[in-house]
Each structure stands twice: as structure tokens, then as C-alpha cells.
Design a protein around this motif. Structure first.
Motif, PDB file in Angstrom:
ATOM      1  N   VAL A 107     -35.997 -55.885 -12.389  1.00 11.62           N
ATOM      2  CA  VAL A 107     -35.925 -54.256 -13.276  1.00 11.62           C
ATOM      3  C   VAL A 107     -35.102 -53.147 -12.086  1.00 11.62           C
ATOM      4  CG1 VAL A 107     -36.902 -54.502 -15.389  1.00 11.62           C
ATOM      5  CG2 VAL A 107     -37.803 -53.124 -13.539  1.00 11.62           C
ATOM      6  N   PRO A 108     -34.364 -51.825 -12.436  1.00  8.51           N
ATOM      7  CA  PRO A 108     -33.664 -51.721 -11.586  1.00  8.51           C
ATOM      8  C   PRO A 108     -34.997 -51.152 -10.652  1.00  8.51           C
ATOM      9  CG  PRO A 108     -32.730 -50.447 -13.414  1.00  8.51           C
ATOM     10  CD  PRO A 108     -33.641 -52.042 -13.312  1.00  8.51           C
ATOM     11  N   PHE A 109     -36.426 -50.230 -11.428  1.00 17.57           N
ATOM     12  CA  PHE A 109     -37.603 -49.396  -9.902  1.00 17.57           C
ATOM     13  C   PHE A 109     -37.616 -50.713  -9.363  1.00 17.57           C
ATOM     14  CE2 PHE A 109     -40.735 -51.257 -13.137  1.00 17.57           C
ATOM     15  CZ  PHE A 109     -42.071 -51.041 -12.334  1.00 17.57           C
ATOM     16  N   VAL A 110     -38.095 -52.151  -9.468  1.00 13.98           N
ATOM     17  CA  VAL A 110     -38.513 -52.705  -8.155  1.00 13.98           C
ATOM     18  C   VAL A 110     -37.115 -52.761  -7.605  1.00 13.98           C
ATOM     19  CG1 VAL A 110     -39.394 -55.195  -7.730  1.00 13.98           C
ATOM     20  CG2 VAL A 110     -39.745 -53.835 -10.495  1.00 13.98           C
ATOM     21  N   VAL A 111     -36.028 -52.925  -7.809  1.00 13.03           N
ATOM     22  CA  VAL A 111     -35.106 -53.364  -6.673  1.00 13.03           C
ATOM     23  C   VAL A 111     -35.405 -52.186  -5.976  1.00 13.03           C
ATOM     24  CG1 VAL A 111     -32.654 -53.031  -6.540  1.00 13.03           C
ATOM     25  CG2 VAL A 111     -33.319 -54.070  -8.524  1.00 13.03           C
TER      26      VAL A 111
END
Length: 405
Positions: free
Chosen positions: A71-75
Motif C-alpha cells: 500500500v502507498p505508505f509502505v511504498v
């Protein structure tokens, strides 16, 4: 000389994560993406990668992303971690927007029956942790993180604090010891962490150092909401210094014990009976009570033994602890059941509170119930019992009647 940094997990069963390699070089920035869903999400991944690079002021080098459904926060966290691993002098940050559900506050006296540990480098475990309704969620930067991963994990924890809905759970982070821990604070204090667990505390000075650094960071970032502390006692020396540690800071709201490390420190093994730790646990409870804060017990490490867990929590509650740690969501229900007050306890607590209210209305300085005098600590315990009953759905919030609280 070119520098290369790789962060993120590797293996065949990775999910909700990615592996990123960044190499410095003179050529303009290039982004290579490997993903099973490249056709669907390749463009958005590339746009986010380029956005993170712009935030960090990076326009050269090679970025290789192996995506496994992150998900974006991990990316964003993994890309920033890889780039700063190769270029550690970069001071800029790439922060995801702070979600509204991440802006909640906490209270020093809130219930802390269960606190669920999650390794800070395992975002897949964070995404649904809140639906299990623990009283607190701990994002761990210490024991569960290997030394090579500690730097990059800070970005994952920071972004999780800004992005993940933990529902109503208190947002805790366990930092590392010493200088590493002081550095960890820079990644969590500005991002609405509610409480910081300080590991392996053996002196008041350790708590004071953390408090001083938190105050500095709050001043620099403009944070006004308090950051609370929970010193974790895990050694014989720490146990013997428990009271001075508990009283070391007004930020302290609880004192906890870690029995795995404590047992090793005194040269024995932890047993189900707990005879080896009875004195230490009693000292922790007494020190916490003397300081006016909560006492929190250790984790129960066998996640498949629910009866053993129930027995441990019952013993813990009888000693005076307010809660325990847990390492799997399945443990939360049992912990809350044990800490749920009985009908008789609720009935007695209600009588005490009503007697207290009546005495106040009449201006009496002494509270009595029948022939017994009621001391302030008894009223305080009754209020806690009723609070637990309301929290557990055993009692209506307005049980006194409309307009009364």
C-alpha cells in the motif's frame, strides 16, 4: 564511488510489502518496477516513486522496485529508506498526509488491559490490527527488528503512524536503548505517537534523558499534545530501582515488566507458576501504585495455549496489574474477559459511587456505605470497575440516569 542500498523483505511469501534497491550514479533518475500487477498499478507506483524522489531532492541514480502488493505508505517508506541508506546526508523527508483517524488523543488513565506488539517492519500485520480491538498497539523498533533493518524500519513506523487506522487503540512505539532510542524519537514524536515504551530501564536518568529529548522534539515540531511514557523493567537492577524509575517523570503513566529478559537476567527460566518472578512483579505493582500510575504485566509467549494465558492473566490481575502484553490478536479476547468485572463487583462499585455522590451533595467530608467508611482509594477502584463494565458493554454509560454522570 557508487553506493547501493536495498531495503524490504525477500522470499516467496511476501505480501503487502516491497523490496527496493537504490544505486547512486551520475545519470538521470531511472525507475524500474517488477510486479505481478504491473499493468494495473505500474503507473501509480512509478508516479509515487518519482514523487518521493522529488521530496528528497533526488534526480539521479537507479531505483529498482520489486512490488508484492504494498500500500502507498509502505511504498513511500521503503523508497525513502533505500535512498537514505545510500545517501545518508539527505535531510529532507517524504511524508504521507496525516489521516484524520490518526489525529486522536489519549488519556493518562485510560484502560491498558491489552497491548498488542507488532514488529515495525511488518506492515502486513498493521493493516488490520485495529479490528481486533486491543486497548493499545505497539509498533516495535527494538527486539523484533534486526540491527541492519533498524534504520529503514523507522520510516515504516513513521508512515504507519500517519496512515494506518488503528481504530481506538492507543498508539504506542517501543524504541531502542541508548542513542538509538533517542534517534528513534525523531521519527515518532512529531507523528502523534501517544506513548513511548522505554526498554530495559535501570535508572531514573534513562527516563529523564528520554523525557528531555521528547520535550526538545515537541518544541521543534510544535506538538502540544503530551507524549506519555511506559518504562519497561527487564533486569534485576531495574526491579530494585523500580520506585525511582516510576517517579522519574510526570510523563510516566505506567510501569511494565518484561519477564523473558528478567528471568534470563536472574539466571533462571520463566515457569508457568511464576515463582521466580513473584517478588519482582509485586515490586513493580507497589512501585507503580506508590507513584500513582498503572502497573502492566509481561506478555504470555505461547500463543496456542489459551488456558495457560487465562491462568496467567488471572494471576496477574490478582497481583494488582492493570493489563498484560500480547503477541497475537487471538490473545486479546481472553485478556479482556479476565479483566471484565463480575456482576457482584459491578453491583458493589455502583453502591460505592452512589454513596460517594450522595455524600458530596450533602457536603459530608466522610463517605460511608452501611456501617463501613469508604476511603478515597476505594472510590477510585469503584470508578475503575464501573469504567471497565461500561467499556465491556456490561453497563450503560448513563447508568445513573439521564443527565447524571
Amino acid at each position: 564511488m557508487a553506493q547501493t542500498s536495498t531495503v524490504g523483505p525477500k522470499g516467496d511469501k511476501i505480501r503487502s510489502d516491497l523490496r527496493v534497491t537504490y544505486s547512486t550514479r551520475r545519470q538521470p533518475l531511472s525507475v524500474e518496477i517488477k510486479s505481478k500487477v504491473l499493468a494495473l498499478y505500474g503507473d501509480s507506483l512509478k508516479k509515487q516513486a518519482e514523487s518521493v524522489c522529488r521530496d528528497l531532492g533526488v534526480d539521479s541514480g537507479k531505483l529498482v522496485i520489486e512490488d508484492f502488493g504494498a500500500v502507498p505508505f509502505v511504498v513511500g517508506a521503503r523508497i525513502e529508506g533505500a535512498i537514505k541508506g545510500a545517501r545518508p546526508k539527505i535531510s529532507e523527508e517524504s511524508l504521507p498526509p496525516m489521516k484524520d483517524f490518526c489525529k486522536g488523543t489519549t488519556e493518562p488513565g485510560r484502560f491498558r488491559r491489552s497491548r498488542l506488539y507488532l514488529p515495525g517492519n511488518q506492515p502486513k500485520l498493521m493493516l488490520n490490527a485495529g479490528i481486533h480491538r486491543p486497548d493499545a498497539i505497539i509498533l516495535d523498533l527494538e527486539d523484533s527488528i534486526s540491527p541492519p533493518e533498524k534504520e529503514s524500519t523507522r520510516f515504516v513506523v513513521r508512515n504507519a503512524l500517519r496512515s494506518v487506522d488503528f481504530f481506538e487503540a492507543e498508539r504506542m512505539v517501543r524504541i531502542n536503548q541508548g542513542e538509538l532510542g533517542l534517534k528513534d524519537l525523531e521519527y515518532v514524536v512529531p507523528h502523534n505517537v501517544h506513548l513511548v515504551l522505554i526498554p530495559k530501564v535501570e535508572s531514573a536518568e534513562q527516563v529523564e534523558n528520554i523525557e528531555e529529548r521528547i520535550s526538545e522534539i515537541c518544541g521543534a515540531c510544535g506538538r502540544e499534545d503530551p507524549v506519555y511514557l511506559m518504562p519497561l523493567i527487564e533486569t534485576a537492577r531495574g526491579v530494585m530501582k523500580a520506585l525511582e524509575i516510576a517517579e522519574a517523570s510526570l510523563r510516566n503513566v505506567a510501569l511494565a515488566i518484561g519477564l523473558e529478559d528478567y528471568s534470563a537476567d536472574i539466571g533462571t527460566e520463566r515457569t508457568a507458576e511464576g515463582r521466580e518472578s513473584f517478588m519482582a512483579r509485586s515490586i513493580i505493582v507497589n512501585a507503580a501504585r506508590a507513584a500513582g500510575i498503572q502497573a502492566i504485566d509481561s506478555v504470555y509467549s505461547d500463543v496456542s495455549d489459551m488456558e495457560g494465558l487465562r491462568s496467567f492473566v488471572e494471576d496477574s490481575r490478582s497481583l494488582g496489574f492493570d493489563g498484560v502484553g500480547c503477541i497475537h490478536p487471538r490473545q486479546i479476547r481472553v485478556i479482556h474477559e479476565v479483566h471484565r468485572p463480575s456482576e457482584e463487583e459491578i453491583k458493589k462499585a455502583k453502591e460505592i459511587i452512589l454513596a460517594y455522590d450522595e455524600a458530596r451533595e450533602k457536603g459530608f467530608g466522610v463517605v460511608s456505605l452501611g456501617s463501613k467508611m469508604i476511603d478515597p482509594p476505594v472510590v477510585k477502584r469503584a470508578l475503575r470497575t464501573v469504567g471497565l463494565a461500561v467499556s465491556g458493554g456490561l453497563l450503560e454509560k448513563n447508568w445513573k440516569g439521564p443527565g447524571k454522570s
